[in-house]
Structure formats: C-alpha cells, structure tokens
Motif scaffolding. Structure first.
Motif, mmCIF file in Angstrom:
data_model
loop_
_atom_site.group_PDB
_atom_site.id
_atom_site.type_symbol
_atom_site.label_atom_id
_atom_site.label_comp_id
_atom_site.label_asym_id
_atom_site.label_seq_id
_atom_site.Cartn_x
_atom_site.Cartn_y
_atom_site.Cartn_z
ATOM 1 N N LEU A 104 0.692 -1.389 0.437
ATOM 2 C CA LEU A 104 -0.052 -0.055 0.023
ATOM 3 C C LEU A 104 0.927 1.426 0.000
ATOM 4 O O LEU A 104 1.871 1.227 0.657
ATOM 5 C CB LEU A 104 -0.349 0.159 1.092
ATOM 6 C CG LEU A 104 -1.695 -0.520 1.360
ATOM 7 C CD1 LEU A 104 -2.623 -1.435 3.063
ATOM 8 C CD2 LEU A 104 -2.643 -1.391 1.005
ATOM 9 N N GLN A 105 0.562 2.186 -0.489
ATOM 10 C CA GLN A 105 1.002 3.756 -0.383
ATOM 11 C C GLN A 105 0.614 4.524 -0.863
ATOM 12 O O GLN A 105 -0.869 3.838 -1.529
ATOM 13 C CB GLN A 105 2.122 3.702 -1.870
ATOM 14 C CG GLN A 105 3.298 4.320 -1.667
ATOM 15 C CD GLN A 105 4.653 4.150 -2.434
ATOM 16 O OE1 GLN A 105 5.182 5.965 -2.517
ATOM 17 N NE2 GLN A 105 4.788 3.455 -3.441
ATOM 18 N N CYS A 106 0.739 5.683 -0.479
ATOM 19 C CA CYS A 106 0.044 7.064 -1.181
ATOM 20 C C CYS A 106 1.057 8.646 -1.332
ATOM 21 O O CYS A 106 2.368 8.196 -1.293
ATOM 22 C CB CYS A 106 -0.707 7.547 -0.164
ATOM 23 S SG CYS A 106 -0.040 7.774 1.421
ATOM 24 N N GLY A 107 0.506 8.807 -2.752
ATOM 25 C CA GLY A 107 1.527 9.368 -3.341
ATOM 26 C C GLY A 107 0.554 11.248 -4.297
ATOM 27 O O GLY A 107 -0.661 10.823 -4.518
ATOM 28 N N GLY A 108 0.592 12.108 -3.866
ATOM 29 C CA GLY A 108 0.367 12.544 -4.011
ATOM 30 C C GLY A 108 -0.941 13.584 -3.146
ATOM 31 O O GLY A 108 -2.118 13.239 -3.426
ATOM 32 N N SER B 121 3.744 1.086 4.032
ATOM 33 C CA SER B 121 5.491 1.374 4.563
ATOM 34 C C SER B 121 5.557 3.155 5.037
ATOM 35 O O SER B 121 5.267 4.053 5.448
ATOM 36 C CB SER B 121 6.008 1.172 3.025
ATOM 37 O OG SER B 121 6.172 0.323 2.613
ATOM 38 N N GLU B 122 6.325 3.794 4.203
ATOM 39 C CA GLU B 122 6.959 5.138 4.545
ATOM 40 C C GLU B 122 6.855 6.393 5.764
ATOM 41 O O GLU B 122 5.927 6.456 6.606
ATOM 42 C CB GLU B 122 5.728 6.079 3.243
ATOM 43 C CG GLU B 122 5.286 5.312 2.234
ATOM 44 C CD GLU B 122 3.727 6.329 1.633
ATOM 45 O OE1 GLU B 122 3.963 7.006 0.860
ATOM 46 O OE2 GLU B 122 2.325 5.655 1.876
ATOM 47 N N VAL B 123 8.269 5.322 6.390
ATOM 48 C CA VAL B 123 8.426 5.953 7.714
ATOM 49 C C VAL B 123 8.028 7.455 7.840
ATOM 50 O O VAL B 123 7.150 7.785 8.818
ATOM 51 C CB VAL B 123 9.796 5.366 7.820
ATOM 52 C CG1 VAL B 123 11.025 6.047 9.127
ATOM 53 C CG2 VAL B 123 10.461 4.419 7.606
ATOM 54 N N PRO C 186 11.194 5.067 2.722
ATOM 55 C CA PRO C 186 11.098 6.826 2.994
ATOM 56 C C PRO C 186 9.625 6.395 2.110
ATOM 57 O O PRO C 186 9.163 5.061 1.528
ATOM 58 C CB PRO C 186 11.925 6.573 1.458
ATOM 59 C CG PRO C 186 13.599 5.928 1.981
ATOM 60 C CD PRO C 186 12.615 4.200 2.400
ATOM 61 N N ALA C 187 9.008 7.098 1.677
ATOM 62 C CA ALA C 187 7.820 7.547 1.909
ATOM 63 C C ALA C 187 7.840 8.123 0.092
ATOM 64 O O ALA C 187 7.404 7.930 -0.876
ATOM 65 C CB ALA C 187 7.367 9.018 2.266
ATOM 66 N N SER C 188 9.268 8.000 -0.985
ATOM 67 C CA SER C 188 8.805 9.151 -2.453
ATOM 68 C C SER C 188 9.170 7.516 -2.377
ATOM 69 O O SER C 188 9.260 6.241 -2.494
ATOM 70 C CB SER C 188 10.720 8.932 -1.904
ATOM 71 O OG SER C 188 11.457 8.500 -3.552
ATOM 72 N N ASP C 189 7.495 7.798 -3.609
ATOM 73 C CA ASP C 189 6.862 6.935 -4.509
ATOM 74 C C ASP C 189 7.923 5.899 -5.052
ATOM 75 O O ASP C 189 7.109 4.927 -4.527
ATOM 76 C CB ASP C 189 6.463 7.513 -5.528
ATOM 77 C CG ASP C 189 5.199 8.877 -4.910
ATOM 78 O OD1 ASP C 189 5.381 8.772 -3.456
ATOM 79 O OD2 ASP C 189 4.701 9.393 -5.112
ATOM 80 N N PHE C 190 8.935 5.767 -5.542
ATOM 81 C CA PHE C 190 9.708 4.844 -6.585
ATOM 82 C C PHE C 190 10.239 4.576 -5.858
ATOM 83 O O PHE C 190 9.968 3.239 -5.808
ATOM 84 C CB PHE C 190 10.092 5.943 -7.369
ATOM 85 C CG PHE C 190 9.185 6.535 -8.428
ATOM 86 C CD1 PHE C 190 8.409 5.617 -9.536
ATOM 87 C CD2 PHE C 190 8.606 7.747 -8.043
ATOM 88 C CE1 PHE C 190 7.016 6.780 -10.225
ATOM 89 C CE2 PHE C 190 7.681 9.287 -8.639
ATOM 90 C CZ PHE C 190 6.912 7.657 -9.383
HETATM 91 CA CA LIG Z 1 4.766 7.474 -1.394
#
Ligand SMILES: [Ca+2]
Ligand SMILES: [Ca+2]
Ligand SMILES: [Ca+2]
Ligand SMILES: [Ca+2]
Ligand SMILES: [Ca+2]
Lengths: 517, 517
Positions: A280-284, A314-316, A410-414
C-alpha cells in the motif's frame, strides 16, 4: 462515470472531538456559505481545506481524526479558514515513552473462499504476472541490457506468448559507491530481493560487467537464494569469450531464451487470496486522502488480512507522527520495539542530513489542504486498516509473514515501490489526491483517487474513484469491497490496470543511505 | 588492427626514481622470465601488475610515477610480485599544508587554425549535436514522458531530419527528498544546468507533475537562464485543461513539435576548437591506464587547451591523493584554495558516511594491478596534462571558463558524466582498462582503451587504442594527436562513436548528498 456534484455546502468532520472539518465542494466555497449545521463561512475556503467549527484561541489544540494535528498560532474565528500558516506543528511523539501492544485489536473473522489465478513458484510464492527479469550488478551494463531487451522483445518474445514481459532491473548502484559503509546492505539486499520477486518466477538471470564492486556473488550469494534448482545464470561482459558487442548481446539473448522456454510452460492455477502480498502506498496526497481513498484501502486491507494475505504499509516519515497509535496496535511488544527501531533509525538518518520529518510535505500536499506532517500521517495510516500490526521489516528485506506488516521505506513513491517489490509484493495499491500517473513494471498498480473531480479528469489513469465517499454516494465499505474484488481480478490477469494498459512503468529507485565515491 | 604482441619479457618503469615497474606482456609472465635489464622474476606476475626492481625492507617506500604510492608491509625481494597485500597505504596529504601555486607551468604555445562544424547557440556556446531535450521536474512524469518520446520519434521526428535525437532528462529527484537540506542545491542546479547543455540548443522544455517539491520555477528560475529569448516552455500534468492521459501526451507532443521546428532550421557552422568543452573521465582503470590511455588523453588535453578550449577533469576521490601536485600547478592561490575547498567538502561527506577515500578502488582495479587509491590517483591525474589549473567548479555548476578546469564530481562513472554534462560539456573522453560500454545520450563519448588486448577484443566498443604506447608501437604524442583529431571529427558530426552507433546511452545519475524522505 458522471457522479453528481453536491449542490449545497458540505463538510466532513471525521471524529466527534474534531474542532475542524474539511470543505468537500469542488472548487471550494465562497464567504457566506452556510452549512446545514448553521455554520457560516467568514471567508472563502478552497476545496479540501479546513474550516474552524469553533472559535480557537492561540495555543488551542486543532483536532482532526480526534487527535491534535497542531496548535492555533493566532485567534481563529468559527467559520474561518484554518490554513497551514495558522497551525504550529506539535513535537513528534517521544520514542522512549510509547504504549507497547496496549490496544491490540481483536482478530477479525476469517474470510474464506476468495481465490485468484496466479503463477505458483517453486519457493511457494505466487506471481500475478509471468515476467522474465534480467538483473544487473552495475549501471555500466544498463544501456547494453536495454539494447538486448529491445531485440529480445522484437525477435524472441513473440515465440513465447505465455510470458507477459521482459524487464531489466537497472539501477545506479554497483560501483562508484562505498560498498562497505554502514547502510550499504540496504541497496544490496534490495537488488537481491528484487531479483527474487514472485512475479519473476524464480531463478534470476544476472548480467555483470566484471570489474564492478558489487560482484554477482555479493548480490546473490547462493545461500540467499531460497529455492534455486539450477544455478543462477550469470553473464559477464568482460569474459574473454565475448569478442565485441555483438557477442555480448548474443550471450544475453541466449541466456534469456533459455529462461523464456521455462517461463512459457507455466500456467495460471487457482490460488487462495492468502497468496497475495499487497503493498500500500499514497502519493500526491490531499486532505481527502485520509477520509476517502485511504480508509477505503484500509477496509480492503482488513478484507485481505481476513483472507490470510500479507498487506504491507510503509513510508516511515508518514508514520512517524502516528507511531503511538501503531505501537499500541502491535501484536506484541517485540513488534512494537521493531517498529520503534525503524523510526529511530530514520530519525537519525534525517538528523545526519540536518533535516527532520517536516521535510516530508510537498507544495501539493499543502495546496491540497494538509497543514503539516502530523495531519498527513494521520491520513496516511488510515491505509493500514484496523487489524493488529503483525510484523516489521527493514528497507529492502523480503517479507515472509502474513497479516499486516510495516515494511520500512522512505515515502518517496518510487523508492517505496521499489522496496515493496523487494519485499516480495505481487500487487500494489496506490492512493492519490493530486493525481500521478505512477506505474511499475514488476507488479500491477491499482490507482485509487481521493476525489471524484480527479477520477473524472483522468478517467484513463485512475482505476478506482473513492471520491464518492466524500459526497455520501458510496460508503467506505462499498469502495473497500470494490478495491478487494479488483485486486483479485487484476491478480488473475483478467483485468488490466491503466498503468499497464499504457505501459507506464517508472524506473526502479534504490534507497542508498551510504556515500557515493 | 592486429597489433603484434611483444614476444620478450617487457616492463614499464615510469620515473627514474621508481623501484617498481609494471609487466606489459599480455597474460603476464612466468617465474624465471628475464628482462633485458637482467632482472629475473622469482614468481609469476600477472599483466599490469608490479615487479620489484630492488630488494625492499618492511617500511621502505614503494615508488611509482616518482612518488610514494605506499610502503612495503614485509620484505619484498627483487624480481617478485608487489601485490596489493604487500603495500600499506600512506596517509592522504594534509589539506592544511599544501603548496599553493608554487609550480605553475609555463603556458604552452597557442595552437591555431583548428576548427569543427558545430551548432552555434544564442548564449555563445556550441553544440556538437542538435538534440531536443525534454526536462522533467520529478520522477512521477518519467514513464509518461518516455511514452511521449517513443511517439515523437515515431510520428514527428522523421519530418525534422536536421534534429539528431529527442531525449528526456529523467531522474529520481524532485519529490520525496529533503529539498531544503544542505547539499540539495547540488541536484537542483545539476538538473537546471543539464537543461542548458549546449547540445540542447537553448530554450528548455519542462514537464512537471504539478504538486512536486521541485517546482519548475525552482529548477529553472528565470534569473538563472543565461539567454532565453522566449519563456521556457512548461507543461503540467495536473493542469485542469488536460482531460486524461491522451490530452497529457498530446500536450507534450505539441510542445515538442514547436521546438523541433526551431531546431530543424539550425545548420552546422565552422567554429574554432576553442568552443569545445571536453570532459575527461576514467572508469574500470588498470595499471596501464596511468601509462597509456591517461597520458595520451593528457597530451590531447594540452592540445585542446593550446587551441583555447575548456577541458574538465573530475573525480574527487581519484584526485585527493595527488592534491599536492595539483595545488602546486594552480594558476594562483585562489584556484588552489578552491580546489582544497572541494577536497575538504568531500572528505567531510565521506566521513559523515563513516568511510574514507579507500572506499574508491574496485575489485577490477586491484585485479588490474592498482594496489590502492594513491596509485590509482597518480594514474588518473595524468589525464589532466601539463597546463596550469585555471579554475575549479562545484558539482553540477556550469563551467564558464577556458583552460584546464577541475569540475568536482564523485568518481562514479555515471554521476561524473551527468555532472560534466551539467557543466556544459559538449564532448566526453573516457579511458578504460578493464573495459566498459559506457555511453551518454547528450554528448558523444570517445572511449580510449589502455591495452591492445581490450581494444582488439572489443573492436566495436573501443574508439581508440592507447595500448600501443605500452609496447612501443606508438608514442604518447601520436595517440594524443589521434584523440585530438577524432574529437574534431566527432564534434563535427563526420564520425560517430561506437556508443552512438549502438545507441548505448546510460541513464542520468544525480549526486544528491541530502536525505530522501
Ligand atoms: Ca509515497
Ligand atoms: Ca505517502
Ligand atoms: Ca576514474
Ligand atoms: Ca569514473
Ligand atoms: Ca531508464
């Protein structure tokens, strides 16, 4: 789709304690707008931004999600805009005084009978795609491998129609890096575990230059390969047998064809939903992310976990400010301590770079109504649903456990996507408020929009619209089930995501906290 | 080519003070081999490795290039193999006690009348190619821009035959990074200056997502554009006018075609050699690099500088141990201090990552006969020729000065190449001992082999063989002139490098010393 827009002023208050709510109406609302509750706006407020539900004095806590997301910097009148300039960020929770497994949720009832059609691997994992992956030890060979892949796709792949794709795991690691520095194990194990992703079906192919720092034996020591019936295939450019570029390309193509023959024989079989490893991830993100898309994904996460699957969030830097909620939810104290360890490592990593977690939010987050990292974090962890936190893994580690997992990234999408692929992800769910054409070559990416306006503006990039939750046209549960069913369809190869339809596959991005040389 | 191989034992001793020499014979020499000097090998020595010319006691300095490259760890007998395990690495030169401009070389006589056919730009720079570059502010748009470029190349570019190529400047920066951290100015200015590379002919095209941290105005503030007659063209995915992916791609293609029309009108004109900005680099070095390829490139560098050009060398960790030779050669004390400043910055950067300059050499370097970073550095700086050091620039800065320039970069081949492109490089010379298929999309790369064996094994990747210098079949001066002439031919578009022939163009690799978030 053509969802009807609300024609009267509407806001969303998430928790009964909240003293702010977010404006739902597309394009925002003008001064004087009057809500059903009687609240009247003293000034215009943009869509997704916060309105004060009561008068706030300087220093008063600002409450959203029932939690303090900040403190009023100045007096804020009822009905006025609570923009980021008025909100002081609280301190991050102290890692030394957190509740440990004090509020472990009761397990949800099991969900049985859900299956998908996947490719079963020798090591027990299941692929949702059947891809030939070519690993590389160093960037020096990347352009040549890209050249070989163009030729493989044009000349060889058509003879192996059961194989979905041929991809190169190219990256900027392998040489010109401090390979023995603290932290270097992260990019190395990431590359190792990317090679072992379930969607690549086993035995890695490795292309090496020859003189690089990260030798094939370091990237893929035989001991690290869970199930390899024959040797990993390795091809080295500098081996004396290769007389020129033509020989080099021919050697890569021969090696690839041997694997294509094997991969082409595989068939999809019925697999329980418990074989899914969903990242799972979020971005923007915007202020809607935390009330529409992320809670709907959280509901789908609960369904998946009830069905026995692995679900990773994820995304500390987006979890850090909600850490106290998660340590309380940890299945036991060890899991809570492991989570704290990952937070502490990242605090120190940022500290060494002379920044802190406030470096996370973007201009777009703020324009989208998120005042600071606390508000962003509370919205972000909604993706994690309501089950106990079952396990914690470090960046780039292979996840080998069912249930809800925190895979530190990291939260960086890629970078997050790349590390979740290394963690053995076979399906990715990505929520977005501002909109991004995100895609990965190695696993399908289902994109969920937080707003109807975005879903309607980008109908050929967004797979699911969770914006209907804001306007009351759908419930979190309904969209959650919709996501769950779409996951099974996509995992079975019966439906295609928009990213796969267009072939939008972003490059891998490694997390290398160590210096380059 | 078919260069004859030496049939008798041969070594190269570079300086009369040297007490070691390197074995030249391909495949090395067996024990008992007897050189003309009477020296006899006590054990087998591989090609390019060092033989002791005298008996050495523990602690004795080991001299190559007339300089101490290390100290004997044990007794080493005359005629035996001085391998890396026997050589203790000396301390790095102290940055606080260096000679400053104490040995400034006399200027060499000007070289007049040498020209090439280049594309003159409005800002006075000259392109050696005529490329449409599409800049991106964030990785989110990379896969979509790649998609657009595939369509531009297939559907539009054929109508503009004067344009050589269409490339995307894609990267893993722009969001998910600590954009206000110390050091973040390096990737930001690198991306800015890449967009302004002479081979892209001026006005940058910029593709942005919309919500990213690195907004277009931050990447390319109007004040930073040296000559822009019209506004930079910017396209944002999230702008409301774009209804879906089709619109987004169409907008990129329209913007690209406007620039293709302009670029297609340009013609090559006769330009003095002084318009060249040549970047020098080595990668996959061996012990021959410092006696064949690098000195030949150094001779070519002197010719270029005599003709008024800019020549850049780089790779901080490969210069660090030879810093005392370079500060002495600096044109004045300011230049020497600037060089020291770059070394000190990198010392601190490595120190923070808990490593030091010894992290540089690779297994391939060592197998190729290089005992440590000191020996590697002395060979590496041979590329810098013999002229005064005229200027020093930081990583990613645009170089605006003629003569010999130190453009500070990591030694990593792709980061160095990317930063030299940002420095306004229009031609790249790359020396290699072990062999690498290195190539860049934005500027031609001429590859020079240090050994005949490599040049013969890879005839379709290596552009120039400097290995003939080792066997006495050519002089440094002859190969230097050969490189100089080839530069003018390639810069004029009359000859193609092997990397361009095959289209081997490695991805850009940024140097980001700041944390990701
Ligand atoms: Ca992200
Ligand atoms: Ca996020
Ligand atoms: Ca080098
Ligand atoms: Ca290099
Ligand atoms: Ca790429």
């Amino acid at each position: 789709m053509g969802t009807p827009q609300p024609d009267r002023p509407l806001y969303i208050r998430i928790h009964e304690r909240d003293n702010v709510a977010i404006v739902v109406n597309p394009g925002g609302l003008p001064a004087g707008s009057r809500f059903e509750s009687g609240l009247t706006l003293t000034e215009p407020i943009p869509e997704a931004h916060k309105v004060a539900l009561t008068n706030l004095a300087p220093g008063d806590p600002i409450l959203r999600y029932g939690v303090t997301i900040g403190y009023a910097e100045k007096p804020i009148a009822q009905g006025s805009w609570v923009h980021e300039g008025l909100v002081a960020t609280p301190e991050a929770p102290d890692l030394n005084s957190l509740p440990l497994a004090t509020a472990v949720p009761h397990p949800l009832p099991p969900l049985e009978g859900y299956t998908f059609q996947g490719y079963r691997n020798p090591d027990g994992t299941v692929g949702t795609k059947n891809i030939l992956g070519i690993s590389t030890t160093v960037q020096c060979v990347a352009a040549s491998v890209d050249y070989a892949i163009r030729r493989i796709k044009a000349e060889i792949l058509p003879r192996y129609p059961n194989v979905d794709d041929v991809i190169a795991i190219t990256h900027n690691y392998g040489c010109g890096v401090a390979i023995n520095a603290p932290g270097a194990e992260i990019p190395i194990r990431t590359l190792r575990n990317l090679s072992l992703n379930p969607n690549l079906g086993g035995t890695p192919l490795v292309v090496s230059l020859g003189c690089e720092k990260m030798q094939p034996s370091r990237m893929l020591p035989t001991s690290a390969l869970p199930v390899v019936t024959d040797e990993p295939y390795i091809m080295r450019f500098q081996d004396e047998e290769h007389r020129g570029f033509g020989d080099i390309i021919a050697a890569i193509m021969r090696m690839a064809e041997r694997r294509l023959v094997q991969l082409n024989r595989r068939q999809r079989t019925t697999c329980p939903a418990s074989d899914l490893v969903v990242g799972l991830q979020c971005g923007g993100s915007d202020a809607f992310s935390g009330v529409t898309a992320n809670p709907a994904v959280g509901y789908a996460a609960d369904l998946l976990i009830r069905a026995g699957a692995t679900v990773m969030f994820s995304e500390v830097t987006e979890v850090r400010d909600a850490i106290h909620l998660l340590t309380a939810r940890a299945a036991n104290e060890t899991v809570a301590h492991n989570l704290i360890r990952e937070m502490a490592w990242y605090d120190e990593y940022l500290h060494q770079g002379l920044v802190d977690r406030s470096a996370n939010p973007t201009p777009g987050n703020k324009e989208g109504g998120l005042a600071n990292i606390v508000e962003k974090a509370l919205g972000s962890i909604a993706k994690a649903g309501s089950t106990p936190l079952a396990g914690v893994f470090g960046p780039g580690e292979r996840v080998t456990q069912k249930g809800l997992i925190f895979a530190a990234t990291p939260a960086s999408d890629f970078i997050c996507g790349t590390l979740q692929l290394a963690a053995a992800m076979n399906m990715h769910i990505f929520t977005t408020g501002r909109g991004t054409p995100y895609g990965l070559a190695m696993a399908p990416v289902i994109k969920v929009a937080s707003r109807t306006e975005l879903a309607e503006r980008w109908p050929d990039l967004i797979d699911i619209n969770a914006g209907t939750i804001a306007t009351g046209q759908a419930t979190i549960e309904q969209v959650g089930w919709q996501i769950f069913h779409l996951i099974l369809e996509v995992a079975s190869g019966r439906k295609q995501t928009w990213a796969d339809h267009w072939g939008l596959h972003n490059d891998f991005a490694l997390f290398n906290p160590a210096p380059v040389t």
